[in-house]
Each structure stands twice: as structure tokens, then as C-alpha cells.
Design a protein around this motif. Sequence first.
Motif, PDB file in Angstrom:
ATOM      1  N   GLY A 137      55.628  46.711  39.384  1.00 60.00           N
ATOM      2  CA  GLY A 137      55.661  47.394  38.086  1.00 60.00           C
ATOM      3  C   GLY A 137      55.248  46.468  36.956  1.00 60.00           C
ATOM      4  O   GLY A 137      54.439  46.853  36.087  1.00 60.00           O
ATOM      5  N   LEU A 138      55.777  45.261  36.945  1.00 62.43           N
ATOM      6  CA  LEU A 138      55.403  44.294  35.918  1.00 62.43           C
ATOM      7  C   LEU A 138      53.931  43.920  36.050  1.00 62.43           C
ATOM      8  O   LEU A 138      53.214  43.824  35.047  1.00 62.43           O
ATOM      9  N   ALA A 139      53.459  43.739  37.268  1.00 58.46           N
ATOM     10  CA  ALA A 139      52.043  43.412  37.479  1.00 58.46           C
ATOM     11  C   ALA A 139      51.143  44.517  36.939  1.00 58.46           C
ATOM     12  O   ALA A 139      50.138  44.240  36.278  1.00 58.46           O
ATOM     13  N   HIS A 140      51.498  45.763  37.187  1.00 60.94           N
ATOM     14  CA  HIS A 140      50.714  46.895  36.659  1.00 60.94           C
ATOM     15  C   HIS A 140      50.666  46.837  35.135  1.00 60.94           C
ATOM     16  O   HIS A 140      49.603  47.036  34.536  1.00 60.94           O
ATOM     17  N   ALA A 141      51.797  46.586  34.503  1.00 61.43           N
ATOM     18  CA  ALA A 141      51.849  46.530  33.042  1.00 61.43           C
ATOM     19  C   ALA A 141      50.995  45.386  32.502  1.00 61.43           C
ATOM     20  O   ALA A 141      50.272  45.546  31.517  1.00 61.43           O
ATOM     21  N   VAL A 142      51.040  44.249  33.163  1.00 53.84           N
ATOM     22  CA  VAL A 142      50.290  43.068  32.722  1.00 53.84           C
ATOM     23  C   VAL A 142      48.783  43.272  32.885  1.00 53.84           C
ATOM     24  O   VAL A 142      47.992  42.790  32.077  1.00 53.84           O
ATOM     25  N   LEU A 143      48.378  44.002  33.909  1.00 51.97           N
ATOM     26  CA  LEU A 143      46.953  44.155  34.229  1.00 51.97           C
ATOM     27  C   LEU A 143      46.349  45.470  33.760  1.00 51.97           C
ATOM     28  O   LEU A 143      45.172  45.724  34.000  1.00 51.97           O
ATOM     29  N   ARG A 144      47.099  46.273  33.070  1.00 53.06           N
ATOM     30  CA  ARG A 144      46.672  47.612  32.678  1.00 53.06           C
ATOM     31  C   ARG A 144      45.358  47.637  31.896  1.00 53.06           C
ATOM     32  O   ARG A 144      44.536  48.525  32.073  1.00 53.06           O
ATOM     33  N   ALA A 145      45.103  46.677  31.030  1.00 54.32           N
ATOM     34  CA  ALA A 145      43.952  46.724  30.132  1.00 54.32           C
ATOM     35  C   ALA A 145      42.674  46.140  30.728  1.00 54.32           C
ATOM     36  O   ALA A 145      41.667  46.090  30.052  1.00 54.32           O
ATOM     37  N   GLU A 146      42.713  45.721  31.984  1.00 53.35           N
ATOM     38  CA  GLU A 146      41.524  45.086  32.560  1.00 53.35           C
ATOM     39  C   GLU A 146      40.392  46.086  32.771  1.00 53.35           C
ATOM     40  O   GLU A 146      40.626  47.263  33.005  1.00 53.35           O
ATOM     41  N   PRO A 147      39.140  45.607  32.714  1.00 51.33           N
ATOM     42  CA  PRO A 147      37.996  46.477  32.965  1.00 51.33           C
ATOM     43  C   PRO A 147      38.027  47.019  34.390  1.00 51.33           C
ATOM     44  O   PRO A 147      38.607  46.396  35.279  1.00 51.33           O
ATOM     45  N   ARG A 148      37.420  48.138  34.599  1.00 52.27           N
ATOM     46  CA  ARG A 148      37.453  48.793  35.897  1.00 52.27           C
ATOM     47  C   ARG A 148      36.093  48.859  36.583  1.00 52.27           C
ATOM     48  O   ARG A 148      35.934  49.556  37.566  1.00 52.27           O
ATOM     49  N   ALA A 149      35.091  48.151  36.060  1.00 54.45           N
ATOM     50  CA  ALA A 149      33.768  48.191  36.669  1.00 54.45           C
ATOM     51  C   ALA A 149      33.095  46.839  36.538  1.00 54.45           C
ATOM     52  O   ALA A 149      33.475  46.013  35.709  1.00 54.45           O
ATOM     53  N   GLY A 150      32.104  46.619  37.354  1.00 57.76           N
ATOM     54  CA  GLY A 150      31.348  45.379  37.336  1.00 57.76           C
ATOM     55  C   GLY A 150      30.301  45.429  38.422  1.00 57.76           C
ATOM     56  O   GLY A 150      29.813  46.502  38.774  1.00 57.76           O
ATOM     57  N   ALA A 151      29.993  44.269  38.982  1.00 58.28           N
ATOM     58  CA  ALA A 151      28.991  44.199  40.047  1.00 58.28           C
ATOM     59  C   ALA A 151      29.260  43.005  40.937  1.00 58.28           C
ATOM     60  O   ALA A 151      29.843  42.009  40.505  1.00 58.28           O
ATOM     61  N   PHE A 152      28.828  43.140  42.183  1.00 52.75           N
ATOM     62  CA  PHE A 152      28.755  41.994  43.077  1.00 52.75           C
ATOM     63  C   PHE A 152      27.316  41.517  43.015  1.00 52.75           C
ATOM     64  O   PHE A 152      26.376  42.323  43.158  1.00 52.75           O
ATOM     65  N   VAL A 153      27.134  40.225  42.762  1.00 52.03           N
ATOM     66  CA  VAL A 153      25.795  39.722  42.467  1.00 52.03           C
ATOM     67  C   VAL A 153      25.297  38.656  43.438  1.00 52.03           C
ATOM     68  O   VAL A 153      24.119  38.294  43.396  1.00 52.03           O
ATOM     69  N   ALA A 154      26.161  38.112  44.263  1.00 54.25           N
ATOM     70  CA  ALA A 154      25.777  37.064  45.204  1.00 54.25           C
ATOM     71  C   ALA A 154      26.741  37.096  46.376  1.00 54.25           C
ATOM     72  O   ALA A 154      27.755  37.812  46.348  1.00 54.25           O
ATOM     73  N   ALA A 155      26.417  36.310  47.409  1.00 56.54           N
ATOM     74  CA  ALA A 155      27.274  36.251  48.595  1.00 56.54           C
ATOM     75  C   ALA A 155      27.408  34.804  49.054  1.00 56.54           C
ATOM     76  O   ALA A 155      26.551  33.966  48.780  1.00 56.54           O
ATOM     77  N   ARG A 156      28.507  34.556  49.739  1.00 51.61           N
ATOM     78  CA  ARG A 156      28.752  33.223  50.275  1.00 51.61           C
ATOM     79  C   ARG A 156      29.536  33.356  51.571  1.00 51.61           C
ATOM     80  O   ARG A 156      30.055  34.427  51.907  1.00 51.61           O
ATOM     81  N   SER A 157      29.652  32.216  52.261  1.00 48.79           N
ATOM     82  CA  SER A 157      30.528  32.115  53.421  1.00 48.79           C
ATOM     83  C   SER A 157      31.489  30.966  53.173  1.00 48.79           C
ATOM     84  O   SER A 157      31.085  29.887  52.731  1.00 48.79           O
ATOM     85  N   TYR A 158      32.750  31.204  53.457  1.00 48.63           N
ATOM     86  CA  TYR A 158      33.782  30.163  53.368  1.00 48.63           C
ATOM     87  C   TYR A 158      34.054  29.666  54.782  1.00 48.63           C
ATOM     88  O   TYR A 158      34.221  30.467  55.714  1.00 48.63           O
ATOM     89  N   ASP A 159      34.110  28.369  54.941  1.00 49.97           N
ATOM     90  CA  ASP A 159      34.432  27.740  56.218  1.00 49.97           C
ATOM     91  C   ASP A 159      35.845  27.167  56.097  1.00 49.97           C
ATOM     92  O   ASP A 159      36.068  26.206  55.357  1.00 49.97           O
ATOM     93  N   SER A 160      36.799  27.753  56.803  1.00 52.21           N
ATOM     94  CA  SER A 160      38.190  27.330  56.658  1.00 52.21           C
ATOM     95  C   SER A 160      38.449  25.947  57.261  1.00 52.21           C
ATOM     96  O   SER A 160      39.385  25.269  56.846  1.00 52.21           O
ATOM     97  N   ALA A 161      37.618  25.508  58.194  1.00 48.07           N
ATOM     98  CA  ALA A 161      37.817  24.183  58.788  1.00 48.07           C
ATOM     99  C   ALA A 161      37.477  23.070  57.801  1.00 48.07           C
ATOM    100  O   ALA A 161      38.179  22.063  57.717  1.00 48.07           O
ATOM    101  N   THR A 162      36.406  23.264  57.045  1.00 43.40           N
ATOM    102  CA  THR A 162      35.970  22.229  56.101  1.00 43.40           C
ATOM    103  C   THR A 162      36.349  22.551  54.656  1.00 43.40           C
ATOM    104  O   THR A 162      36.161  21.713  53.779  1.00 43.40           O
ATOM    105  N   ARG A 163      36.869  23.759  54.429  1.00 43.70           N
ATOM    106  CA  ARG A 163      37.213  24.247  53.090  1.00 43.70           C
ATOM    107  C   ARG A 163      36.022  24.139  52.136  1.00 43.70           C
ATOM    108  O   ARG A 163      36.137  23.716  50.994  1.00 43.70           O
ATOM    109  N   THR A 164      34.858  24.550  52.654  1.00 45.48           N
ATOM    110  CA  THR A 164      33.635  24.550  51.853  1.00 45.48           C
ATOM    111  C   THR A 164      33.003  25.925  51.896  1.00 45.48           C
ATOM    112  O   THR A 164      33.339  26.754  52.750  1.00 45.48           O
ATOM    113  N   VAL A 165      32.092  26.161  50.964  1.00 50.51           N
ATOM    114  CA  VAL A 165      31.368  27.420  50.922  1.00 50.51           C
ATOM    115  C   VAL A 165      29.870  27.160  51.002  1.00 50.51           C
ATOM    116  O   VAL A 165      29.386  26.094  50.612  1.00 50.51           O
ATOM    117  N   THR A 166      29.169  28.152  51.531  1.00 51.26           N
ATOM    118  CA  THR A 166      27.718  28.103  51.659  1.00 51.26           C
ATOM    119  C   THR A 166      27.159  29.418  51.127  1.00 51.26           C
ATOM    120  O   THR A 166      27.635  30.482  51.519  1.00 51.26           O
TER     121      THR A 166
END
Length: 176
Positions: A137-166
Motif C-alpha cells: 500500500g505504501l509502495a503504491h502511494a509512493v509510486l502513484r505519479a510515475e509515468p506509465r509509458a516509454g520504450a525499450f531501446v537496447a538489449a544486453r546480456s548479464y553474466d552472473s558468473a562474472t557480474r558483467t554485461v554485454t
Amino acid sequence: MRTVELLCSAELDAAVRAGWHRLTAVGLPSLDRNTHPTNRPHLTLAAVDEFPPGAVARLAALLDDALPLPVRLGEVAVLDGSAPLVWLVRPDPELVALHRAVWAALADADGRSPWHAPGRWQPHLSLALRFRDADAGLAHAVLRAEPRAGAFVAARSYDSATRTVTPLGRAGPPTC
């Protein structure tokens, strides 16, 4: 583990980070506290033990064709009652088609995460990893005013063994 993740546009990234910060400011758990340089808002499409031969090229081609991809955010929710606090992402037909294509491109991969299987996958942007349903309930109240749209513009892969991204596909925003 290796992932396939979609990265947010600068505006959507900033909005999610602002939400993280507001959660922290009121004493709630938040990914704002994760200071690792790879920590950033993203949508995970798949997770596997390792990419099979040729998978990176297949993934790059289909991601390059699909991005940028408009996105609409849904509700803030606690998954499974006592787990991540997330912003649900509306599964528009284009996003669902991309998810299925990524899953198919990884058909030969060992250790495909069942959480990301078509029909089970619940698209979301994570806000906190450990969250109690009682604080929703508190989280909903705190986040209520956030925008509801956007875009995904790029992609990556996370490697959990090395904690790096590509980066996957053509270069997008910095991926740490």
C-alpha cells in the motif's frame, strides 16, 4: 547464468530510478541500494546456463529488428506475495512476439529458466528484490505519479558468473 534483457529509454530509466529513490526515502526496500555498476532498470526476456553456438548472432538480429519497442507500464505488484516488488509491463503483441522469438532462439540452450517460458513469463521492471506484501500500500502511494509509458531501446546480456554485461545487437545506451 546468461540473460537476455531489454533496456529502457533514458526517460523511462530515469523514472524507474526515481521510483527506486522514493521507495528508499520512505524506508522501503529498493534496488536503489544496489550500487553494482550493472544495476539498471531492465526487462528480462530469458535466462539460460550458457548461450549455445550461434545464439548471440540470432539474438542480435531479432533484437535489432524489434527495437525500439514502445512499452506501457501497468500496476505495481508484489510477485508471489513476498518476493520482488515490480512494475508490471503490459504484454502488448509486439513484446509477446519478441519474447517468443528470443525463447525460440535459445531452444538449444541448457538450463532455460522456467520462469521465462512463454505462457508463464510475467513481464516486469523490478523495483525491489525482497518485499513484503504488507508494504504494498505504501509502495503504491509512493509510486502513484510515475509515468506509465516509454520504450525499450537496447538489449544486453548479464553474466552472473562474472557480474558483467554485454550489449546484444547494435550499440545502444551504455550498459556498464
